[in-house]
Design an enzyme around this catalytic site. Structure first.
Site, PDB file in Angstrom:
ATOM      1  N   HIS A 161      -5.404 -27.015 -20.639  1.00 47.89           N
ATOM      2  CA  HIS A 161      -5.154 -26.201 -21.819  1.00 47.89           C
ATOM      3  C   HIS A 161      -4.380 -24.975 -21.339  1.00 47.89           C
ATOM      4  O   HIS A 161      -4.552 -24.534 -20.203  1.00 47.89           O
ATOM      5  CB  HIS A 161      -6.451 -25.719 -22.468  1.00 47.89           C
ATOM      6  CG  HIS A 161      -7.398 -26.798 -22.884  1.00 47.89           C
ATOM      7  ND1 HIS A 161      -8.332 -27.330 -22.019  1.00 47.89           N
ATOM      8  CD2 HIS A 161      -7.576 -27.424 -24.077  1.00 47.89           C
ATOM      9  CE1 HIS A 161      -9.039 -28.241 -22.657  1.00 47.89           C
ATOM     10  NE2 HIS A 161      -8.608 -28.323 -23.906  1.00 47.89           N
ATOM     11  N   ASP A 206      -6.573 -22.472 -19.698  1.00 46.33           N
ATOM     12  CA  ASP A 206      -7.192 -22.840 -18.423  1.00 46.33           C
ATOM     13  C   ASP A 206      -6.353 -22.272 -17.283  1.00 46.33           C
ATOM     14  O   ASP A 206      -6.875 -21.897 -16.239  1.00 46.33           O
ATOM     15  CB  ASP A 206      -7.243 -24.362 -18.237  1.00 46.33           C
ATOM     16  CG  ASP A 206      -8.050 -25.073 -19.292  1.00 46.33           C
ATOM     17  OD1 ASP A 206      -9.001 -24.472 -19.822  1.00 46.33           O
ATOM     18  OD2 ASP A 206      -7.736 -26.246 -19.581  1.00 46.33           O
TER      19      ASP A 206
END
Length: 395
Positions: free
Chosen positions: A54, A57
């Site tokens: 993501h 992340d």
């Protein structure tokens, strides 16, 4: 066959999986944060093909541009050093409080505009990194209270968001497809597009549905009490299995995210059988990454994290070995034939036959002996026993 993974196996891991610190709704982190560069190098050492993430992340939500560029520079360098690929990228529209009522379907229009802009920017990043799939998981797209949403409007806004993103991909000429990830609940009480079937029905309504497919996850379908292999089979049959998330789940409960095969082992066997061998009668096959979306146990340190990553790949390779042996067994092929599995591949109507022809065929109705046909034994238990014996390496 070797149980040592190679890049040819196309095993991929989410940065959020090996990088999960163990924080959950009931406790704080049990591990320190993992440097994405270290994750790239370690996964490469273990034989993985790729890493996914993501946006947040990799880059913190509120990181200034200078920090973002430095993080991406270091990440790209690690990819270049190791040869690890980034086959898939996705966007976090669920962690920050601004998304508490969703991204694409928030009742607040300004939030929807922010979410869509965030997605478009990450589509650019995905293309820059060579990703072929852009996953959309609507974890906050849903409700706890039925009266809190105009459900038709919510689906309209979901359609608008997905179509806008897909249209953007086409306009930019990116080699990207979108994969929607269904889940029935958690974190929302009820999530929109909860299952593979809901996802397929939604895609049929899209303007740009030709580049939109699905990313089914083992545990998500099983949380709804559904058969995961049936789900991915229907997505594959429809030409919409664009990506897949593999993990372990034991029954209808919270999303456990166990190591693949550490939940319903028989289901995992038949999942690998379908992915590796395809349908018994032929047809479309899946050739994308085998992506593990799981959580290493929060009881373990980073030694356990890397052991769990290896366990996912080892479980898949063990099941692949068993599935190949299962299909190659002449006794299994005989059992498949005896059970009518190949007969199911024969069209019910004769070539060129019309409904008038069928209705005129006395053998198919007037002279059909239903009682006699009911005497047929399909021997499904015998067939399944052979599968279990192969699974247990007893044959």
């Amino acid at each position: 066959m070797t149980l040592s993974p190679t890049t040819a196996d196309k095993f991929t891991f989410g940065l959020w999986t090996v990088g999960w610190t163990g924080a959950d709704p009931f406790g704080v982190a049990t591990r320190a944060a993992l440097d994405p560069v270290e994750a790239v190098h370690k996964l490469s050492e273990l034989g993985a093909y790729g890493i996914t993430f993501h946006d947040n992340d990799l880059v913190p939500f509120d990181a200034p541009a200078s920090e973002r560029e430095l993080i991406l520079k270091n990440f790209r360098a690690a990819l270049a050093d190791t040869g690890l690929k980034v086959p898939m990228v996705t966007t976090n529209l669920f962690s920050h409080p601004v998304f508490k009522d969703g991204g694409f379907t928030s009742n607040d229009r300004s939030v929807r505009r922010f979410a869509l802009s965030k997605v478009l920017r990450n589509i650019d990043l995905a293309a820059e990194l060579g990703a072929e799939t852009f996953v959309m998981w609507g974890g906050r797209e849903g409700s706890e209270y039925d009266g809190s949403k105009d459900l038709a409007a919510a689906l309209d806004r979901m359609k608008e968001g997905v179509d806008t993103a897909a249209g953007y991909i086409k306009d930019k000429g990116y080699n990207l497809r979108i994969a929607l990830e269904p889940k029935p609940n958690e974190p929302r009480g009820d999530i929109f597009l909860p299952t593979v079937g809901h996802g397929l029905a939604f895609i049929a309504q899209l303007e740009h549905g030709d580049i939109v497919g699905l990313n089914p996850e083992t545990g998500h379908e099983q949380m709804a009490g559904l058969n995961f292999t049936h789900g991915i089979a229907q997505a594959l049959w429809a030409g919409k299995l664009f990506h897949i998330d593999l993990n372990g789940q034991r029954g209808i409960k919270y999303d456990q995210d166990l190591v693949f095969g550490h939940g319903d082992l028989t289901s995992a066997f038949f999942t690998v059988d379908l992915l590796e061998n395809g349908f018994p009668g032929g047809g479309p096959k899946y050739d994308g990454p085998r992506h593990f979306d799981y959580k290493p146990s929060r009881t373990d340190g980073y030694d356990g994290v890397w052991e769990s990553a290896k366990a996912n790949m080892a479980m898949y390779l063990l099941l692949k070995e068993r599935a190949l042996a299962f299909r190659a067994d002449p006794e299994v092929q005989e059992a498949l034939a005896a059970s009518g599995v190949f007969e199911l591949g024969e069209p019910t109507l004769n070539a060129g036959e019309t409904t008038a022809d069928l209705l005129a065929d006395a053998a198919s109705f007037e002279d059909f002996d239903a009682d006699k046909a009911a005497e047929r034994s399909f021997a499904f238990v015998r067939l399944n026993q052979l599968a279990i014996e192969h699974l247990l390496n007893a044959r």
